[in-house]
Design a protein around this motif. Structure first.
Motif, PDB file in Angstrom:
ATOM      1  N   THR A   1      30.257  53.775   7.243  1.00  0.00           N
ATOM      2  CA  THR A   1      31.137  54.952   7.317  1.00  0.00           C
ATOM      3  C   THR A   1      32.546  54.678   6.799  1.00  0.00           C
ATOM      4  O   THR A   1      33.134  55.536   6.147  1.00  0.00           O
ATOM      5  CB  THR A   1      31.204  55.513   8.749  1.00  0.00           C
ATOM      6  OG1 THR A   1      31.725  54.531   9.652  1.00  0.00           O
ATOM      7  CG2 THR A   1      29.832  55.972   9.224  1.00  0.00           C
ATOM      8  N   ASN A   2      33.088  53.500   7.055  1.00  0.00           N
ATOM      9  CA  ASN A   2      34.436  53.189   6.548  1.00  0.00           C
ATOM     10  C   ASN A   2      34.567  53.405   5.038  1.00  0.00           C
ATOM     11  O   ASN A   2      35.544  54.006   4.580  1.00  0.00           O
ATOM     12  CB  ASN A   2      34.837  51.756   6.901  1.00  0.00           C
ATOM     13  CG  ASN A   2      35.465  51.647   8.276  1.00  0.00           C
ATOM     14  OD1 ASN A   2      35.682  52.647   8.947  1.00  0.00           O
ATOM     15  ND2 ASN A   2      35.755  50.434   8.708  1.00  0.00           N
TER      16      ASN A   2
ATOM     17  N   ALA B   1      28.873  46.455  11.763  1.00  0.00           N
ATOM     18  CA  ALA B   1      28.338  47.586  12.507  1.00  0.00           C
ATOM     19  C   ALA B   1      28.384  48.827  11.630  1.00  0.00           C
ATOM     20  O   ALA B   1      28.848  48.799  10.495  1.00  0.00           O
ATOM     21  CB  ALA B   1      29.136  47.797  13.796  1.00  0.00           C
ATOM     22  N   THR B   2      27.894  49.925  12.184  1.00  0.00           N
ATOM     23  CA  THR B   2      27.848  51.195  11.452  1.00  0.00           C
ATOM     24  C   THR B   2      29.186  51.501  10.800  1.00  0.00           C
ATOM     25  O   THR B   2      29.262  51.840   9.618  1.00  0.00           O
ATOM     26  CB  THR B   2      27.483  52.336  12.419  1.00  0.00           C
ATOM     27  OG1 THR B   2      26.311  51.971  13.149  1.00  0.00           O
ATOM     28  CG2 THR B   2      27.236  53.628  11.666  1.00  0.00           C
ATOM     29  N   THR B   3      30.252  51.375  11.579  1.00  0.00           N
ATOM     30  CA  THR B   3      31.587  51.699  11.091  1.00  0.00           C
ATOM     31  C   THR B   3      31.971  50.827   9.899  1.00  0.00           C
ATOM     32  O   THR B   3      32.447  51.330   8.878  1.00  0.00           O
ATOM     33  CB  THR B   3      32.620  51.497  12.210  1.00  0.00           C
ATOM     34  OG1 THR B   3      32.269  52.342  13.308  1.00  0.00           O
ATOM     35  CG2 THR B   3      34.021  51.827  11.748  1.00  0.00           C
ATOM     36  N   THR B   4      31.744  49.537  10.000  1.00  0.00           N
ATOM     37  CA  THR B   4      32.244  48.581   9.017  1.00  0.00           C
ATOM     38  C   THR B   4      31.735  48.824   7.606  1.00  0.00           C
ATOM     39  O   THR B   4      32.520  48.875   6.651  1.00  0.00           O
ATOM     40  CB  THR B   4      31.856  47.156   9.444  1.00  0.00           C
ATOM     41  OG1 THR B   4      32.078  46.990  10.840  1.00  0.00           O
ATOM     42  CG2 THR B   4      32.671  46.125   8.684  1.00  0.00           C
ATOM     43  N   LEU B   5      30.429  48.984   7.475  1.00  0.00           N
ATOM     44  CA  LEU B   5      29.842  48.983   6.139  1.00  0.00           C
ATOM     45  C   LEU B   5      29.186  50.300   5.714  1.00  0.00           C
ATOM     46  O   LEU B   5      28.796  50.429   4.552  1.00  0.00           O
ATOM     47  CB  LEU B   5      28.816  47.853   6.017  1.00  0.00           C
ATOM     48  CG  LEU B   5      29.389  46.438   6.149  1.00  0.00           C
ATOM     49  CD1 LEU B   5      28.295  45.395   5.985  1.00  0.00           C
ATOM     50  CD2 LEU B   5      30.486  46.202   5.119  1.00  0.00           C
TER      51      LEU B   5
ATOM     52  N   ILE C   1      29.622  63.175   6.074  1.00  0.00           N
ATOM     53  CA  ILE C   1      31.057  62.991   5.862  1.00  0.00           C
ATOM     54  C   ILE C   1      31.598  63.819   4.696  1.00  0.00           C
ATOM     55  O   ILE C   1      32.693  64.390   4.786  1.00  0.00           O
ATOM     56  CB  ILE C   1      31.369  61.494   5.662  1.00  0.00           C
ATOM     57  CG1 ILE C   1      31.111  60.729   6.971  1.00  0.00           C
ATOM     58  CG2 ILE C   1      32.809  61.279   5.202  1.00  0.00           C
ATOM     59  CD1 ILE C   1      31.167  59.226   6.833  1.00  0.00           C
ATOM     60  N   THR C   2      30.859  63.905   3.608  1.00  0.00           N
ATOM     61  CA  THR C   2      31.364  64.595   2.414  1.00  0.00           C
ATOM     62  C   THR C   2      31.840  66.014   2.686  1.00  0.00           C
ATOM     63  O   THR C   2      32.940  66.396   2.253  1.00  0.00           O
ATOM     64  CB  THR C   2      30.289  64.584   1.305  1.00  0.00           C
ATOM     65  OG1 THR C   2      29.978  63.225   0.977  1.00  0.00           O
ATOM     66  CG2 THR C   2      30.809  65.298   0.059  1.00  0.00           C
ATOM     67  N   PRO C   3      31.088  66.863   3.414  1.00  0.00           N
ATOM     68  CA  PRO C   3      31.551  68.229   3.666  1.00  0.00           C
ATOM     69  C   PRO C   3      32.829  68.313   4.521  1.00  0.00           C
ATOM     70  O   PRO C   3      33.493  69.347   4.533  1.00  0.00           O
ATOM     71  CB  PRO C   3      30.372  68.889   4.389  1.00  0.00           C
ATOM     72  CG  PRO C   3      29.198  68.053   4.069  1.00  0.00           C
ATOM     73  CD  PRO C   3      29.728  66.660   3.947  1.00  0.00           C
ATOM     74  N   LEU C   4      33.159  67.236   5.232  1.00  0.00           N
ATOM     75  CA  LEU C   4      34.321  67.256   6.127  1.00  0.00           C
ATOM     76  C   LEU C   4      35.629  67.066   5.374  1.00  0.00           C
ATOM     77  O   LEU C   4      36.716  67.356   5.914  1.00  0.00           O
ATOM     78  CB  LEU C   4      34.181  66.164   7.196  1.00  0.00           C
ATOM     79  CG  LEU C   4      32.944  66.263   8.096  1.00  0.00           C
ATOM     80  CD1 LEU C   4      32.920  65.092   9.074  1.00  0.00           C
ATOM     81  CD2 LEU C   4      32.911  67.594   8.843  1.00  0.00           C
ATOM     82  N   ASN C   5      35.558  66.549   4.128  1.00  0.00           N
ATOM     83  CA  ASN C   5      36.753  66.338   3.310  1.00  0.00           C
ATOM     84  C   ASN C   5      37.824  65.522   4.024  1.00  0.00           C
ATOM     85  O   ASN C   5      39.015  65.864   4.000  1.00  0.00           O
ATOM     86  CB  ASN C   5      37.350  67.685   2.856  1.00  0.00           C
ATOM     87  CG  ASN C   5      36.415  68.427   1.914  1.00  0.00           C
ATOM     88  OD1 ASN C   5      35.847  67.830   1.007  1.00  0.00           O
ATOM     89  ND2 ASN C   5      36.243  69.723   2.139  1.00  0.00           N
ATOM     90  N   LEU C   6      37.408  64.457   4.666  1.00  0.00           N
ATOM     91  CA  LEU C   6      38.353  63.584   5.374  1.00  0.00           C
ATOM     92  C   LEU C   6      38.960  62.581   4.394  1.00  0.00           C
ATOM     93  O   LEU C   6      38.274  62.071   3.520  1.00  0.00           O
ATOM     94  CB  LEU C   6      37.656  62.838   6.503  1.00  0.00           C
ATOM     95  CG  LEU C   6      37.070  63.689   7.627  1.00  0.00           C
ATOM     96  CD1 LEU C   6      36.305  62.816   8.599  1.00  0.00           C
ATOM     97  CD2 LEU C   6      38.174  64.445   8.366  1.00  0.00           C
ATOM     98  N   ASN C   7      40.235  62.318   4.541  1.00  0.00           N
ATOM     99  CA  ASN C   7      40.906  61.319   3.714  1.00  0.00           C
ATOM    100  C   ASN C   7      41.817  60.495   4.606  1.00  0.00           C
ATOM    101  O   ASN C   7      42.983  60.797   4.794  1.00  0.00           O
ATOM    102  CB  ASN C   7      41.718  62.013   2.602  1.00  0.00           C
ATOM    103  CG  ASN C   7      42.376  61.000   1.673  1.00  0.00           C
ATOM    104  OD1 ASN C   7      42.033  59.823   1.655  1.00  0.00           O
ATOM    105  ND2 ASN C   7      43.360  61.451   0.908  1.00  0.00           N
TER     106      ASN C   7
END
Length: 326
Positions: free
Chosen positions: A102-103, A96-100, A317-323
């Motif tokens: 966004t993850n 799904a979207t998450t798996t391949l 996602i890139t601008p959010l700087n999530l880790n």
């Protein structure tokens, strides 16, 4: 000399016949049941779609496809299992979207990579939607955006956690409409839904299918979809695109993948089986009811679709700087 020549000819003849004998003994694929791993709990849309399409595909393959639920860690548990499976076509993943898409952008350390999988068949796409509480004084998208701009930081939206689809789509909406909505994380999608139903938050963003029953009962308002065009199951709901927001197009997608290295002949056979099932009138009717659609794609086109989705979410996602950590 004559005897030696005859012996040599016999040896050569046996050598030439050996591969044919081996091939004749190899069982035709598939020779046993297949397994489709669903990285979500039973009962959700991904699980339901997996079971419906598997039943149709198994009729084409002549072998049952057993659905196995392996939820956990944002679909990572199930994905890792399939990534490590033998590339023989007998173990598949309902990605799904998450798996391949966004993850890999959210987690620096994953036990798998998108390149660990071979695309098989796209099963369907569901547009994301802007869902608001009845207490919000806005009857359409234009009024909602105007109200949000007039009340900066007072408008909230529920998510099922940082990096979840509900969070990322909300960030996409904020960037496209230049509004300031504050995200409120909850433990799971059920709690996020309850929050908007009770009016605890102003809105939420998630797959359209999950909220249609509540909208039909008047418990929620669906103001817009993130699709390129309206869907038959909810043709009264406008798209953000037609409302002047071209950067707000996003879908939740579902599709079958296999471990990398699976023979092309097996992948093509699987693609044909799943696509034939998707063309079934009964399955088509069910998909439309669930606001699920999508083109019938070859493995190559499906792979290109996934790459385009990764590029889309990278911009969000890139601008959010999530880790995040699994």
């Amino acid at each position: 000399m004559k005897t030696a020549t005859t012996l040599t000819r016999r040896i050569l003849l046996c050598a030439l016949c050996a591969p044919a004998a081996v091939l004749a003994q190899a069982p035709a694929w598939p020779a046993r049941p297949l397994k489709l791993v669903v990285p979500y709990p039973p009962g959700g849309l991904t699980d339901v779609l997996a079971r419906l399409v598997s039943q149709k595909a198994s009729e084409q393959l002549g072998q049952p496809i057993v659905v196995e639920n392996r939820p956990g860690a944002s679909t990572i548990v199930g994905a890792e299992q399939v990534a490590r499976a033998a590339p023989d076509g007998y173990t598949l993943l309902m990605a799904a979207t998450t798996t391949l898409t966004t993850n890999p952008l959210l987690f620096k350390k994953l036990p798998y990579k998108p390149t660990d999988f071979t695309p098989v068949a796209l099963v369907g796409t569901v547009p994301f939607a802007l869902v608001v509480s009845p207490s919000v004084p806005a009857k359409d998208l234009r009024e909602f955006v105007a109200y949000a701009k007039a009340h900066p930081d007072q408008m909230t939206f529920s998510t099922s956690g940082q990096g979840a689809s509900s969070h990322l789509v909300g960030e996409m909406f904020k960037a496209a409409t230049q509004t300031q909505l504050r995200d409120i994380p909850y433990k799971g999608s059920a709690a996020a839904l309850t929050a908007v139903l009770s009016g605890e938050v102003s809105a939420t963003f998630d797959g359209l299918t999950n909220y249609l029953p509540y909208a039909r009962d008047g418990k929620l308002k669906i103001l817009a979809m993130f699709s390129e065009q309206r869907v038959p199951a909810a043709d009264a709901i406008p798209t953000l695109l037609e409302s002047g927001y071209p950067d707000a197009v996003a879908y939740s997608w579902f599709g079958v993948v296999a471990p990398v290295g699976t023979p092309a002949t097996v992948v093509n056979r699987l693609n044909q089986a799943f696509n034939t099932g998707l063309r079934s009138p009964t399955l088509n009717d069910r998909l439309r009811t669930d606001a699920t659609s999508g083109p019938i794609l070859s493995p190559e086109a499906y792979g290109e679709f996934m790459r385009s989705q990764a590029q889309l979410w990278e911009k969000v996602i890139t601008p959010l700087n999530l880790n995040l950590t699994p």
